[in-house]
Design a protein around this motif. Structure first.
Motif, PDB file in Angstrom:
ATOM      1  N   TRP A 114     -13.126  13.421  27.438  1.00  0.00           N
ATOM      2  CA  TRP A 114     -13.707  12.095  27.602  1.00  0.00           C
ATOM      3  C   TRP A 114     -12.898  11.361  28.658  1.00  0.00           C
ATOM      4  O   TRP A 114     -11.693  11.177  28.524  1.00  0.00           O
ATOM      5  N   SER A 115     -13.560  10.941  29.703  1.00  0.00           N
ATOM      6  CA  SER A 115     -12.880  10.287  30.805  1.00  0.00           C
ATOM      7  C   SER A 115     -12.556   8.825  30.460  1.00  0.00           C
ATOM      8  O   SER A 115     -13.276   8.179  29.707  1.00  0.00           O
ATOM      9  N   ARG A 116     -11.470   8.313  31.015  1.00  0.00           N
ATOM     10  CA  ARG A 116     -11.119   6.898  30.835  1.00  0.00           C
ATOM     11  C   ARG A 116     -12.204   5.999  31.423  1.00  0.00           C
ATOM     12  O   ARG A 116     -12.425   4.888  30.951  1.00  0.00           O
ATOM     13  N   PHE A 117     -12.876   6.463  32.445  1.00  0.00           N
ATOM     14  CA  PHE A 117     -13.950   5.680  33.057  1.00  0.00           C
ATOM     15  C   PHE A 117     -15.042   5.378  32.036  1.00  0.00           C
ATOM     16  O   PHE A 117     -15.570   4.272  31.991  1.00  0.00           O
ATOM     17  N   TYR A 118     -15.376   6.355  31.198  1.00  0.00           N
ATOM     18  CA  TYR A 118     -16.386   6.140  30.170  1.00  0.00           C
ATOM     19  C   TYR A 118     -15.926   5.116  29.141  1.00  0.00           C
ATOM     20  O   TYR A 118     -16.705   4.301  28.661  1.00  0.00           O
ATOM     21  N   GLU A 119     -14.640   5.163  28.801  1.00  0.00           N
ATOM     22  CA  GLU A 119     -14.111   4.184  27.857  1.00  0.00           C
ATOM     23  C   GLU A 119     -14.198   2.778  28.423  1.00  0.00           C
ATOM     24  O   GLU A 119     -14.551   1.834  27.720  1.00  0.00           O
ATOM     25  N   VAL A 120     -13.868   2.637  29.697  1.00  0.00           N
ATOM     26  CA  VAL A 120     -13.959   1.329  30.336  1.00  0.00           C
ATOM     27  C   VAL A 120     -15.415   0.849  30.334  1.00  0.00           C
ATOM     28  O   VAL A 120     -15.679  -0.325  30.049  1.00  0.00           O
ATOM     29  N   LEU A 121     -16.356   1.728  30.607  1.00  0.00           N
ATOM     30  CA  LEU A 121     -17.765   1.336  30.570  1.00  0.00           C
ATOM     31  C   LEU A 121     -18.209   0.909  29.177  1.00  0.00           C
ATOM     32  O   LEU A 121     -18.938  -0.083  29.019  1.00  0.00           O
ATOM     33  N   VAL A 122     -17.760   1.623  28.165  1.00  0.00           N
ATOM     34  CA  VAL A 122     -18.123   1.278  26.788  1.00  0.00           C
ATOM     35  C   VAL A 122     -17.562  -0.091  26.426  1.00  0.00           C
ATOM     36  O   VAL A 122     -18.270  -0.930  25.845  1.00  0.00           O
ATOM     37  N   TYR A 123     -16.307  -0.352  26.752  1.00  0.00           N
ATOM     38  CA  TYR A 123     -15.714  -1.648  26.434  1.00  0.00           C
ATOM     39  C   TYR A 123     -16.359  -2.776  27.227  1.00  0.00           C
ATOM     40  O   TYR A 123     -16.528  -3.883  26.713  1.00  0.00           O
ATOM     41  N   PHE A 124     -16.745  -2.523  28.461  1.00  0.00           N
ATOM     42  CA  PHE A 124     -17.458  -3.539  29.238  1.00  0.00           C
ATOM     43  C   PHE A 124     -18.811  -3.844  28.599  1.00  0.00           C
ATOM     44  O   PHE A 124     -19.188  -5.006  28.447  1.00  0.00           O
ATOM     45  N   PHE A 125     -19.523  -2.811  28.199  1.00  0.00           N
ATOM     46  CA  PHE A 125     -20.822  -2.988  27.550  1.00  0.00           C
ATOM     47  C   PHE A 125     -20.663  -3.776  26.237  1.00  0.00           C
ATOM     48  O   PHE A 125     -21.438  -4.689  25.956  1.00  0.00           O
ATOM     49  N   LEU A 126     -19.648  -3.441  25.445  1.00  0.00           N
ATOM     50  CA  LEU A 126     -19.406  -4.163  24.198  1.00  0.00           C
ATOM     51  C   LEU A 126     -19.098  -5.637  24.453  1.00  0.00           C
ATOM     52  O   LEU A 126     -19.545  -6.519  23.721  1.00  0.00           O
ATOM     53  N   TYR A 127     -18.335  -5.919  25.489  1.00  0.00           N
ATOM     54  CA  TYR A 127     -18.004  -7.297  25.821  1.00  0.00           C
ATOM     55  C   TYR A 127     -19.254  -8.081  26.207  1.00  0.00           C
ATOM     56  O   TYR A 127     -19.468  -9.194  25.735  1.00  0.00           O
ATOM     57  N   VAL A 128     -20.082  -7.490  27.056  1.00  0.00           N
ATOM     58  CA  VAL A 128     -21.288  -8.187  27.512  1.00  0.00           C
ATOM     59  C   VAL A 128     -22.257  -8.404  26.349  1.00  0.00           C
ATOM     60  O   VAL A 128     -22.854  -9.476  26.220  1.00  0.00           O
ATOM     61  N   VAL A 129     -22.407  -7.419  25.471  1.00  0.00           N
ATOM     62  CA  VAL A 129     -23.263  -7.589  24.293  1.00  0.00           C
ATOM     63  C   VAL A 129     -22.698  -8.674  23.381  1.00  0.00           C
ATOM     64  O   VAL A 129     -23.451  -9.501  22.839  1.00  0.00           O
ATOM     65  N   GLY A 130     -21.387  -8.715  23.220  1.00  0.00           N
ATOM     66  CA  GLY A 130     -20.759  -9.776  22.433  1.00  0.00           C
ATOM     67  C   GLY A 130     -21.004 -11.144  23.040  1.00  0.00           C
ATOM     68  O   GLY A 130     -21.271 -12.114  22.330  1.00  0.00           O
ATOM     69  N   TYR A 131     -20.937 -11.232  24.355  1.00  0.00           N
ATOM     70  CA  TYR A 131     -21.227 -12.499  25.028  1.00  0.00           C
ATOM     71  C   TYR A 131     -22.680 -12.908  24.820  1.00  0.00           C
ATOM     72  O   TYR A 131     -22.960 -14.058  24.488  1.00  0.00           O
ATOM     73  N   TRP A 132     -23.590 -11.969  25.012  1.00  0.00           N
ATOM     74  CA  TRP A 132     -25.009 -12.293  24.841  1.00  0.00           C
ATOM     75  C   TRP A 132     -25.314 -12.700  23.401  1.00  0.00           C
ATOM     76  O   TRP A 132     -26.159 -13.542  23.154  1.00  0.00           O
ATOM     77  N   SER A 133     -24.626 -12.093  22.439  1.00  0.00           N
ATOM     78  CA  SER A 133     -24.896 -12.438  21.043  1.00  0.00           C
ATOM     79  C   SER A 133     -24.460 -13.863  20.724  1.00  0.00           C
ATOM     80  O   SER A 133     -25.010 -14.485  19.817  1.00  0.00           O
ATOM     81  N   THR A 134     -23.489 -14.403  21.459  1.00  0.00           N
ATOM     82  CA  THR A 134     -23.090 -15.789  21.225  1.00  0.00           C
ATOM     83  C   THR A 134     -24.040 -16.777  21.884  1.00  0.00           C
ATOM     84  O   THR A 134     -23.979 -17.964  21.586  1.00  0.00           O
ATOM     85  N   LYS A 135     -24.894 -16.306  22.748  1.00  0.00           N
ATOM     86  CA  LYS A 135     -25.833 -17.192  23.440  1.00  0.00           C
ATOM     87  C   LYS A 135     -27.208 -17.243  22.777  1.00  0.00           C
ATOM     88  O   LYS A 135     -28.119 -17.847  23.307  1.00  0.00           O
ATOM     89  N   ILE A 136     -27.348 -16.616  21.611  1.00  0.00           N
ATOM     90  CA  ILE A 136     -28.607 -16.663  20.879  1.00  0.00           C
ATOM     91  C   ILE A 136     -28.827 -18.087  20.414  1.00  0.00           C
ATOM     92  O   ILE A 136     -27.896 -18.792  20.031  1.00  0.00           O
ATOM     93  N   SER A 137     -30.061 -18.529  20.396  1.00  0.00           N
ATOM     94  CA  SER A 137     -30.360 -19.928  20.083  1.00  0.00           C
ATOM     95  C   SER A 137     -29.916 -20.326  18.680  1.00  0.00           C
ATOM     96  O   SER A 137     -29.633 -21.484  18.417  1.00  0.00           O
TER      97      SER A 137
END
Length: 96
Positions: free
Chosen positions: A44-67
């Motif tokens: 498992w490449s570190r690049f994939y881990e960075v992508l997963v953590y970036f995706f989790l962060y963005v989903v977490g951000y979007w979840s706080t913007k729900i009405s």
């Protein structure tokens, strides 16, 4: 950890904070976890881990913007707070 990072510097660009969070979490912390044998990556490449953590962060951000969060922030549910305080007092008073 994601929610903590979301609250720090809220005026910053979300994607920039996501990249910084992903590099620290996926690059530095996962390397430290692997060094201390808390984590073992298998092909498992570190690049994939960075992508997963970036995706989790963005989903977490979007979840706080729900009405629904806006109404909770602007008008706290007093009944929910009352029930929570009752539960907390019951747990604190209970004997084991």
């Amino acid at each position: 950890m994601i929610m903590f990072v979301l609250q720090v510097k809220p005026h910053w660009n979300v994607y920039l904070k996501g990249i910084i969070f992903a590099l620290i979490s996926g690059g530095v912390l996962m390397t430290a976890f692997e060094y201390f044998s808390f984590y073992e990556s298998k092909n498992w490449s570190r690049f994939y881990e960075v992508l997963v953590y970036f995706f989790l962060y963005v989903v977490g951000y979007w979840s706080t913007k729900i009405s629904g969060f806006e109404t909770m922030k602007n008008e706290p549910n007093r009944e929910l707070l009352r029930k929570f305080s009752q539960l907390a007092s019951c747990l604190l008073m209970s004997e084991y």
